[in-house]
Design a protein around this motif. Structure first.
Motif, PDB file in Angstrom:
ATOM      1  N   LYS A 120       0.835  -1.184   0.000  1.00 26.27           N
ATOM      2  CA  LYS A 120       0.000   0.000   0.000  1.00 26.27           C
ATOM      3  C   LYS A 120       0.875   1.240   0.000  1.00 26.27           C
ATOM      4  CE  LYS A 120      -3.793  -2.188   2.563  1.00 26.27           C
ATOM      5  NZ  LYS A 120      -4.656  -2.098   3.766  1.00 26.27           N
ATOM      6  N   THR A 121       0.321   2.335  -0.477  1.00 24.50           N
ATOM      7  CA  THR A 121       1.046   3.592  -0.453  1.00 24.50           C
ATOM      8  C   THR A 121       1.046   4.151   0.966  1.00 24.50           C
ATOM      9  OG1 THR A 121      -0.945   4.877  -0.946  1.00 24.50           O
ATOM     10  CG2 THR A 121       0.330   4.031  -2.826  1.00 24.50           C
ATOM     11  N   ILE A 122       1.862   5.195   1.182  1.00 27.03           N
ATOM     12  CA  ILE A 122       1.942   5.806   2.508  1.00 27.03           C
ATOM     13  C   ILE A 122       0.587   6.381   2.912  1.00 27.03           C
ATOM     14  CG2 ILE A 122       3.004   7.676   3.824  1.00 27.03           C
ATOM     15  CD1 ILE A 122       5.542   7.243   2.269  1.00 27.03           C
ATOM     16  N   GLU A 124      -2.363   5.415   1.925  1.00 32.96           N
ATOM     17  CA  GLU A 124      -3.303   4.330   2.210  1.00 32.96           C
ATOM     18  C   GLU A 124      -3.060   3.740   3.596  1.00 32.96           C
ATOM     19  OE1 GLU A 124      -4.254   2.521  -2.230  1.00 32.96           O
ATOM     20  OE2 GLU A 124      -2.498   1.828  -1.132  1.00 32.96           O
ATOM     21  N   ASN A 125      -1.790   3.627   3.991  1.00 31.26           N
ATOM     22  CA  ASN A 125      -1.477   3.085   5.311  1.00 31.26           C
ATOM     23  C   ASN A 125      -1.931   4.016   6.432  1.00 31.26           C
ATOM     24  OD1 ASN A 125      -0.299   0.564   4.767  1.00 31.26           O
ATOM     25  ND2 ASN A 125       1.652   1.498   4.256  1.00 31.26           N
ATOM     26  N   LEU A 126      -1.861   5.331   6.194  1.00 35.52           N
ATOM     27  CA  LEU A 126      -2.171   6.294   7.240  1.00 35.52           C
ATOM     28  C   LEU A 126      -3.613   6.769   7.204  1.00 35.52           C
ATOM     29  CD1 LEU A 126       1.071   8.485   7.164  1.00 35.52           C
ATOM     30  CD2 LEU A 126       0.529   6.544   8.637  1.00 35.52           C
ATOM     31  N   TYR A 140      -7.943   2.226  14.850  1.00 37.81           N
ATOM     32  CA  TYR A 140      -7.046   2.985  13.969  1.00 37.81           C
ATOM     33  C   TYR A 140      -6.307   4.072  14.751  1.00 37.81           C
ATOM     34  CZ  TYR A 140      -5.970   6.931  10.893  1.00 37.81           C
ATOM     35  OH  TYR A 140      -5.361   7.990  10.277  1.00 37.81           O
ATOM     36  N   VAL A 147       1.814   2.562  13.556  1.00 44.10           N
ATOM     37  CA  VAL A 147       1.717   2.471  12.094  1.00 44.10           C
ATOM     38  C   VAL A 147       2.374   3.676  11.438  1.00 44.10           C
ATOM     39  CG1 VAL A 147       0.105   2.392  10.150  1.00 44.10           C
ATOM     40  CG2 VAL A 147      -0.385   1.088  12.221  1.00 44.10           C
ATOM     41  N   THR A 151       5.514   3.353   8.973  1.00 46.88           N
ATOM     42  CA  THR A 151       5.234   3.695   7.577  1.00 46.88           C
ATOM     43  C   THR A 151       6.163   4.784   7.068  1.00 46.88           C
ATOM     44  OG1 THR A 151       2.908   3.091   7.836  1.00 46.88           O
ATOM     45  CG2 THR A 151       3.463   4.515   5.983  1.00 46.88           C
ATOM     46  N   ASP A 156       9.244   0.067   2.405  1.00 44.99           N
ATOM     47  CA  ASP A 156       8.388  -1.065   2.056  1.00 44.99           C
ATOM     48  C   ASP A 156       8.941  -1.703   0.788  1.00 44.99           C
ATOM     49  OD1 ASP A 156       6.438  -2.899   1.556  1.00 44.99           O
ATOM     50  OD2 ASP A 156       4.761  -1.524   1.788  1.00 44.99           O
ATOM     51  N   ARG A 159       6.977  -2.441  -2.744  1.00 43.28           N
ATOM     52  CA  ARG A 159       6.611  -1.445  -3.751  1.00 43.28           C
ATOM     53  C   ARG A 159       7.546  -1.518  -4.954  1.00 43.28           C
ATOM     54  NH1 ARG A 159       6.380   3.306   0.652  1.00 43.28           N
ATOM     55  NH2 ARG A 159       4.416   2.765   1.674  1.00 43.28           N
TER      56      ARG A 159
END
Length: 324
Positions: A120-122, A124-126, A140, A147, A151, A156, A159
């Protein structure tokens, strides 16, 4: 394909309903799309349908499964043959095969494994979870500090463009660094909570700290078990304990003793250590015996039995500590 069918597929792919399809959305749809999997299964099925009858025999079915699921156990192949070829049935059509396969644990494991390993992109993770409710949003917020730090600092390697070899070493080193920081705060907070509630540090270490440090092992074992790697799940749990004893304990002792202003030796409270060792060996024999009688299979009953052994071990340790 008609325009209406295309529109239905596009609406299915566009999960955030912004009128456009992003690459992550397309990947998620492609992984979950049974039609794509079905087309791949058709190619393999045709290879083993030697008489072009759109059906296969039991021996062809088993050979095809070994091609599709090479990591499965022989007992799993036999169970699949018994399920798809009950008494009196001699052939299996492609539709019958795909209907069974999409309901099998293999297909479920593949979908879950692909979803968990999808990078996942940054952002999306946050980002907060969609449609998770109040409980999911609170979870969350609770996990956001961990997280967020991981992140923003750990590369990662899943990617595109991050598959170079040195990125994996960098990720490993940074992860160890953060584990040290998290552990420092975890121990300090556990001591504070124990002092506030009147719980001894021994009890906190035996229960809360032991459980907290084993959560990563639990999660990794669950992930690989869902992917069908049962041996890896079990060996990970055993190997982590060996690593803790032979590396996790000696390394801090080593750096403590080589520091110029500290003693050359580390004094360890060894009262009753032999009794503890004998109890641990007894628990090991008991666990292996229980697994043997369960047919070397991890069942629900075996899981409940393990829980019972754990609480029994903790109870006797607490009683021994109180009586000393």
């Amino acid at each position: 394909m008609s325009d209406d069918e295309v529109e239905v597929i596009m609406n299915d792919i566009d999960t955030n309903k912004n009128g456009s399809v992003s690459k992550p959305e397309f990947k998620e749809w492609y992984i979950k799309s049974e039609s794509n999997v079905k087309s791949q299964l058709r190619k393999v099925f045709t290879q083993y349908d030697t008489d072009n009858s759109d059906s296969i025999q039991p021996y062809e079915f088993q050979a095809m499964l070994k091609k599709i699921e090479p990591q499965a156990l022989p007992s799993e192949y036999d169970q699949a043959v018994q399920t798809c070829f009950p008494t009196g049935k001699t052939d299996l059509s492609f539709d019958e095969f795909t209907e069974w396969y999409f309901q099998s644990t293999w297909y479920t494991q593949h979908k879950k494994g692909a979803e968990e390993h999808e990078a996942k992109t940054i952002c999306e993770n946050l980002s907060p979870p969609r449609g998770a409710g109040v409980g999911g949003f609170l979870k969350y917020l609770f996990l956001l500090p961990i997280v967020g730090t991981l992140t923003l600092t750990v590369p990662d390697t899943r990617r595109p463009g991050m598959q170079r070899c040195y990125y994996c070493y960098l990720s490993f080193i940074i992860s160890i660094f953060w584990i040290g920081i998290y552990s420092y705060f975890m121990v300090g907070w556990a001591e504070t909570i124990g002092d506030t509630l009147g719980i001894d540090t021994f009890i906190m270490g035996l229960t809360f700290l032991a459980a907290g440090t084993s959560i990563p092992d639990l999660l990794s074992s669950v992930i690989v078990a869902r992917m069908g790697e049962g041996d890896m799940a079990v060996s990970s749990s055993i190997g982590s304990n060996i690593f803790d004893i032979l590396v996790g304990l000696p390394v801090p002792w080593f750096f403590f003793t080589i520091w110029p202003t500290t003693p050359d030796l580390v004094t360890i409270g060894a009262e009753g250590v032999w009794l503890s060792i004998m109890i641990l060996l007894g628990m090991l024999v008991l666990i292996i015996t229980t697994i043997h009688f369960s047919g070397w299979k991890l069942t629900k009953m075996l899981g409940f039995t393990m829980f019972f052994f754990y609480f029994l071990f903790v109870l006797q340790e607490v009683i021994r500590y109180v009586m000393e």
